[in-house]
Design an enzyme around this catalytic site. Structure first.
Site, PDB file in Angstrom:
ATOM      1  N   HIS A  15     -13.265 -15.249   5.887  1.00 39.25           N
ATOM      2  CA  HIS A  15     -12.244 -16.258   6.138  1.00 39.25           C
ATOM      3  C   HIS A  15     -11.025 -16.036   5.249  1.00 39.25           C
ATOM      4  O   HIS A  15      -9.884 -16.054   5.725  1.00 39.25           O
ATOM      5  CB  HIS A  15     -12.831 -17.648   5.885  1.00 39.25           C
ATOM      6  CG  HIS A  15     -11.822 -18.740   5.827  1.00 39.25           C
ATOM      7  ND1 HIS A  15     -11.485 -19.517   6.918  1.00 39.25           N
ATOM      8  CD2 HIS A  15     -11.055 -19.198   4.799  1.00 39.25           C
ATOM      9  CE1 HIS A  15     -10.557 -20.391   6.559  1.00 39.25           C
ATOM     10  NE2 HIS A  15     -10.289 -20.225   5.280  1.00 39.25           N
ATOM     11  N   GLU A  16     -11.256 -15.818   3.966  1.00 35.61           N
ATOM     12  CA  GLU A  16     -10.135 -15.641   3.034  1.00 35.61           C
ATOM     13  C   GLU A  16      -9.364 -14.357   3.325  1.00 35.61           C
ATOM     14  O   GLU A  16      -8.131 -14.336   3.269  1.00 35.61           O
ATOM     15  CB  GLU A  16     -10.658 -15.640   1.590  1.00 35.61           C
ATOM     16  CG  GLU A  16     -11.314 -16.943   1.162  1.00 35.61           C
ATOM     17  CD  GLU A  16     -10.389 -18.147   1.280  1.00 35.61           C
ATOM     18  OE1 GLU A  16      -9.156 -17.966   1.153  1.00 35.61           O
ATOM     19  OE2 GLU A  16     -10.896 -19.263   1.498  1.00 35.61           O
ATOM     20  N   HIS A  46      -6.928 -14.808   6.162  1.00 35.05           N
ATOM     21  CA  HIS A  46      -5.606 -15.326   5.810  1.00 35.05           C
ATOM     22  C   HIS A  46      -4.643 -14.183   5.504  1.00 35.05           C
ATOM     23  O   HIS A  46      -3.467 -14.221   5.884  1.00 35.05           O
ATOM     24  CB  HIS A  46      -5.705 -16.232   4.576  1.00 35.05           C
ATOM     25  CG  HIS A  46      -6.207 -17.614   4.854  1.00 35.05           C
ATOM     26  ND1 HIS A  46      -5.615 -18.447   5.784  1.00 35.05           N
ATOM     27  CD2 HIS A  46      -7.238 -18.318   4.305  1.00 35.05           C
ATOM     28  CE1 HIS A  46      -6.253 -19.610   5.792  1.00 35.05           C
ATOM     29  NE2 HIS A  46      -7.254 -19.554   4.925  1.00 35.05           N
ATOM     30  N   GLU A 105      -6.101 -22.470   8.817  1.00 39.40           N
ATOM     31  CA  GLU A 105      -7.518 -22.499   8.479  1.00 39.40           C
ATOM     32  C   GLU A 105      -8.385 -22.169   9.692  1.00 39.40           C
ATOM     33  O   GLU A 105      -9.338 -21.392   9.601  1.00 39.40           O
ATOM     34  CB  GLU A 105      -7.896 -23.873   7.921  1.00 39.40           C
ATOM     35  CG  GLU A 105      -7.337 -24.166   6.544  1.00 39.40           C
ATOM     36  CD  GLU A 105      -7.814 -23.180   5.509  1.00 39.40           C
ATOM     37  OE1 GLU A 105      -9.032 -22.934   5.431  1.00 39.40           O
ATOM     38  OE2 GLU A 105      -6.974 -22.644   4.773  1.00 39.40           O
TER      39      GLU A 105
END
Length: 266
Positions: free
Chosen positions: A127-128, A131, A190
């Site tokens: 997920h990070e 970004h 997100e």
């Protein structure tokens, strides 16, 4: 020097015409900064974090996180970052992690403790990194810069036309921008990073179904300490679980096709 209202309006139009891009999921983006600028910012920020926060010296947990991160970053497009990623585990109870442009990843020991297995930790790291792949940092900074110009134009128009209580109107507009633009913008980022991360972890050989279990754990950990989703930059865990489940069939297909199934142990 303060810009005139006409100059600022021309500047806004020029920015929109010259800086539009597409996210990995096809969403329109505004990006005003170059990749090299973002990488430099990421490296500078990471260096600062390492001096301000305690770095873990636990070799076993560090190797565990490195094993997961290495598997994830192998599937990051070289156009995003072609070098060797730097990973640091921070000794803190924070349930958090982050990734920065320029190939930087930070993971807090609190997240390691919350994650029940390698797959759940891979979901957060994916997920990070998502970004970074989508250049959400670039987009946020670009949006803030443009909002600043737009607020200046509005303020000058109010003052020029002698509208009473212009300061109060500007304050209200600032709140409107926060709730109406910046917070939904954050929730969009997100949700987008969730799906990019889901794809990354599956291709890296981690079970994508564990991403749902992770957010169920997150929901339990945050009970009694949440604000309404409308006023939050992050979607509620239930919303994230719904979006992840909707995209699970494709992720499972990528997981089954993965040539390597990591076995990272702590």
């Amino acid at each position: 020097m303060r810009c005139t209202q006409y100059f600022c309006l021309i500047l806004i139009i020029t920015i929109f015409l010259s800086s539009c891009a597409k996210s990995p999921l096809g969403r329109n983006q505004l990006k005003l900064y170059s990749s090299s600028q973002l990488a430099g910012m990421g490296e500078q920020a990471f260096a600062g974090i390492k001096t301000e926060q305690k770095v873990s010296t636990q070799q076993v947990s560090n190797q565990y996180v490195e094993c997961i991160a290495d598997a994830i970053t192998q599937h990051v497009p070289k156009s995003v970052f072609a070098g060797e990623w730097e990973l640091v585990v921070f000794d803190s109870p924070q349930i958090n992690a982050f990734a920065l442009p320029g190939g930087k990843i930070g993971v807090y020991t609190g997240l390691i403790e919350l994650s029940e297995n390698q797959h759940q930790l891979a979901a957060v790291i994916g997920h990070e990194v998502g970004h970074v792949i989508a250049e959400h940092g670039n987009e946020r900074m670009s949006s803030s810069a443009l909002i600043g110009v737009g607020m200046e134009v509005t303020n000058q128009l109010l003052q020029t036309n002698g509208i009473a209580s212009s300061n109060l109107i500007m304050a209200g507009l600032g709140l409107g921008v926060q709730v109406g633009v910046q917070l939904p913008f954050g929730r969009t980022h997100e949700s987008e990073a969730d799906l990019i991360g889901l794809d990354l972890m599956a291709k890296a050989g981690f079970d994508p179904q564990q991403s749902v279990n992770l957010w169920q754990n997150m929901e339990k950990a945050s009970e009694g300490n949440r604000q309404p989703e409308l006023l939050s930059t992050h979607p509620l865990p239930a919303t994230r679980i719904k979006n992840l489940s909707k995209n699970m069939p494709n992720a499972l297909s990528n997981y089954r096709a993965a040539s390597n199934k990591p076995s990272c142990k702590i």
